[in-house]
Write an enzyme that holds these catalytic residues in place. Structure first.
Site, PDB file in Angstrom:
ATOM      1  N   GLY A  75       0.726  -1.222   0.104  1.00  0.00           N
ATOM      2  CA  GLY A  75      -0.002   0.213   0.075  1.00  0.00           C
ATOM      3  C   GLY A  75       0.696   1.035  -0.077  1.00  0.00           C
ATOM      4  O   GLY A  75       1.994   1.329  -0.699  1.00  0.00           O
ATOM      5  N   LYS A 116       5.702   4.758  20.327  1.00  0.00           N
ATOM      6  CA  LYS A 116       4.822   4.987  19.112  1.00  0.00           C
ATOM      7  C   LYS A 116       3.424   4.461  19.199  1.00  0.00           C
ATOM      8  O   LYS A 116       2.603   5.254  18.917  1.00  0.00           O
ATOM      9  CB  LYS A 116       5.387   4.120  17.980  1.00  0.00           C
ATOM     10  CG  LYS A 116       4.766   4.377  16.647  1.00  0.00           C
ATOM     11  CD  LYS A 116       5.805   5.225  15.679  1.00  0.00           C
ATOM     12  CE  LYS A 116       5.136   5.901  14.550  1.00  0.00           C
ATOM     13  NZ  LYS A 116       4.871   4.929  13.275  1.00  0.00           N
TER      14      LYS A 116
HETATM   15  P1  NAD Z   1      -2.195   1.091   3.268  1.00  0.00           P
HETATM   16  O1  NAD Z   1      -3.657   1.030   3.858  1.00  0.00           O
HETATM   17  O2  NAD Z   1      -1.832   1.927   2.298  1.00  0.00           O
HETATM   18  O3  NAD Z   1      -2.036  -0.416   2.704  1.00  0.00           O
HETATM   19  C1  NAD Z   1      -2.340  -1.494   3.531  1.00  0.00           C
HETATM   20  C2  NAD Z   1      -2.921  -2.573   2.398  1.00  0.00           C
HETATM   21  O4  NAD Z   1      -4.170  -2.055   2.129  1.00  0.00           O
HETATM   22  C3  NAD Z   1      -2.256  -2.804   1.443  1.00  0.00           C
HETATM   23  O5  NAD Z   1      -2.344  -4.165   0.825  1.00  0.00           O
HETATM   24  C4  NAD Z   1      -2.871  -1.837   0.140  1.00  0.00           C
HETATM   25  O6  NAD Z   1      -2.775  -2.124  -1.079  1.00  0.00           O
HETATM   26  C5  NAD Z   1      -4.522  -2.113   0.899  1.00  0.00           C
HETATM   27  N1  NAD Z   1      -5.195  -0.885   0.380  1.00  0.00           N
HETATM   28  C6  NAD Z   1      -5.007   0.366   0.379  1.00  0.00           C
HETATM   29  N2  NAD Z   1      -6.088   1.315   0.103  1.00  0.00           N
HETATM   30  C7  NAD Z   1      -6.810   0.413  -0.343  1.00  0.00           C
HETATM   31  C8  NAD Z   1      -7.973   0.530  -1.279  1.00  0.00           C
HETATM   32  N3  NAD Z   1      -8.520   1.820  -1.509  1.00  0.00           N
HETATM   33  N4  NAD Z   1      -8.604  -0.492  -1.678  1.00  0.00           N
HETATM   34  C9  NAD Z   1      -8.163  -1.852  -1.614  1.00  0.00           C
HETATM   35  N5  NAD Z   1      -6.977  -2.024  -0.828  1.00  0.00           N
HETATM   36  C10 NAD Z   1      -6.430  -0.781  -0.351  1.00  0.00           C
HETATM   37  O7  NAD Z   1      -1.203   1.076   4.788  1.00  0.00           O
HETATM   38  P2  NAD Z   1      -0.094   1.912   5.134  1.00  0.00           P
HETATM   39  O8  NAD Z   1      -0.548   3.332   5.247  1.00  0.00           O
HETATM   40  O9  NAD Z   1       1.033   1.745   4.130  1.00  0.00           O
HETATM   41  O10 NAD Z   1       0.568   1.345   6.586  1.00  0.00           O
HETATM   42  C11 NAD Z   1       0.913  -0.047   6.627  1.00  0.00           C
HETATM   43  C12 NAD Z   1       1.434  -0.074   8.096  1.00  0.00           C
HETATM   44  O11 NAD Z   1       2.506   1.004   8.498  1.00  0.00           O
HETATM   45  C13 NAD Z   1       0.342  -0.017   9.257  1.00  0.00           C
HETATM   46  O12 NAD Z   1       0.357  -0.720  10.190  1.00  0.00           O
HETATM   47  C14 NAD Z   1       0.459   1.440   9.351  1.00  0.00           C
HETATM   48  O13 NAD Z   1       0.005   1.769  10.827  1.00  0.00           O
HETATM   49  C15 NAD Z   1       1.762   1.682   9.419  1.00  0.00           C
HETATM   50  N6  NAD Z   1       2.701   3.063   9.245  1.00  0.00           N
HETATM   51  C16 NAD Z   1       1.754   3.808   8.242  1.00  0.00           C
HETATM   52  C17 NAD Z   1       2.517   5.111   7.849  1.00  0.00           C
HETATM   53  C18 NAD Z   1       2.005   5.902   6.928  1.00  0.00           C
HETATM   54  O14 NAD Z   1       2.303   7.131   6.781  1.00  0.00           O
HETATM   55  N7  NAD Z   1       1.258   5.347   5.860  1.00  0.00           N
HETATM   56  C19 NAD Z   1       3.468   5.640   8.636  1.00  0.00           C
HETATM   57  C20 NAD Z   1       3.949   4.863   9.732  1.00  0.00           C
HETATM   58  C21 NAD Z   1       3.372   3.515  10.047  1.00  0.00           C
END
Ligand code: NAD
Length: 308
Positions: free
Chosen positions: A9, A185
């Protein structure tokens, strides 16, 4: 080095991009058909701190990759970790290192169901990322990515990952106490994320409310009590509240990710933050009523929105 990103993601795509740019052989793994199609056909379009690029990248579903990986970064949401581990078992060999940088608590126990402790590297990151459209993402910040080997004898393996992250510009740093960083965190997410999501407000708005001191004190005290009982980690309540207030001044205009999850009709990670503290407290014969109430309210909101 063969690297798979298990869950590509927002953050997974950004890490995969920078790792491939620095020379690693990266495969992005995901389940979201539109995202896989867009990346496969057009490459990953990404903005890193405002600098735009398009990079051809390999992307597929976990069952479509059939090679043992050197390193796997897991980047699902917390609730997707277990099923992802089930789906990538065939990519894990005797020497495969799995790096987990998810927010939330309890992930090392999930990983230990699938891997020897010597192959698990836990960490946290303060990079931020988002998905603008399928195949189009952004990554912002400077890191760091703090990590540590779960097995004390495996420091060399963690240092190797730190070096790869440094070479790719992801600012890897070895931590002597990643458990503390993880709990700290979790305190950030368990206060800012949960409160902003419930109150539909920015961090600055929540921290300007007349009840902020009482809310922070209740939540951080419960996190602190459980961190000590569960992991022998000392979280100083007053120091943590000062840290949260200083952080809120820097990032006040933001809506944290849990707020964005609800706004986008996606389930939250509450069970791995305040919910985890409430559950762990029961195992130690104490209660965490404030965290339990927050978890119930967030789940009720998910129900109202029809996303559970
Ligand atoms: P994300 O929601 O972007 O992605 C997670 C999953 O959800 C992926 O497989 C992605 O393809 C899917 N996904 C996302 N949007 C979608 C949609 N519209 N339809 C279908 N599937 C979808 O997650 P992330 O933000 O990358 O976070 C991953 C981990 O890292 C989490 O534990 C989060 O708390 C942590 N984290 C995130 C951030 C940030 O800024 N994004 C920062 C620090 C830690």
């Amino acid at each position: 080095m063969k690297i798979a990103i298990a869950g590509s993601g927002a953050l997974g795509s950004g890490f995969g991009y920078l790792l491939q740019k620095s020379g690693a052989d990266v495969t992005l793994l995901d389940y979201w058909d539109d995202h896989i199609k867009a990346v496969t056909e057009n490459g990953l379009k990404i903005s890193v701190n405002g600098v735009e690029d398009t990079l051809p990248m390999k992307m597929c579903k976990p069952n479509e990759l059939n090679e043992i990986m050197d390193t796997i970064f897991v980047f699902t949401k917390s609730m997707g970790l277990e099923s992802m581990m089930e789906d990538i078992k065939h990519l894990i060999g005797e020497d495969t290192q799995v790096v987990c940088l998810l927010n939330g608590l309890g992930h090392s126990k999930t990983l230990e169901k699938y891997l020897d402790k010597k192959n698990i590297i836990m960490g946290t990151t303060v990079w931020t990322a988002g998905i603008d459209a399928p195949g189009v993402t952004h990554l912002d910040g400077q890191g760091p990515v703090e990590l540590q080997n779960s097995d004390p004898s495996e420091k060399e393996a963690a240092l190797e990952i730190v070096e790869i992250l440094q070479e790719s510009g992801l600012n890897g740093v070895y931590s002597d106490n990643v458990n503390f960083t993880t709990w700290r965190k979790a305190c950030v997410n368990g206060t800012m994320n949960a409160l902003c999501a419930m109150l539909d407000a920015t961090i600055a708005e929540v921290f300007a409310s007349s009840t902020i001191d009482s809310m922070l004190s209740s939540i951080v005290t419960e996190f602190s009590q459980v961190a000590e009982l569960e992991d022998n980690i000392q979280i100083d309540v007053d120091e943590t509240i000062d840290y949260l207030k200083a952080l809120a001044e820097k990032v006040g205009s933001h809506y944290p990710s849990m707020h964005q999850d609800l706004a986008n009709n996606r389930p939250t990670e509450i069970d791995f933050l305040n919910g985890a503290v409430a559950e762990m407290s029961k195992n130690h014969g104490i209660e965490a009523p404030y965290c339990q109430a927050i978890t119930d309210l967030i789940h009720a909101k998910e129900d109202v929105l029809g996303i559970r």
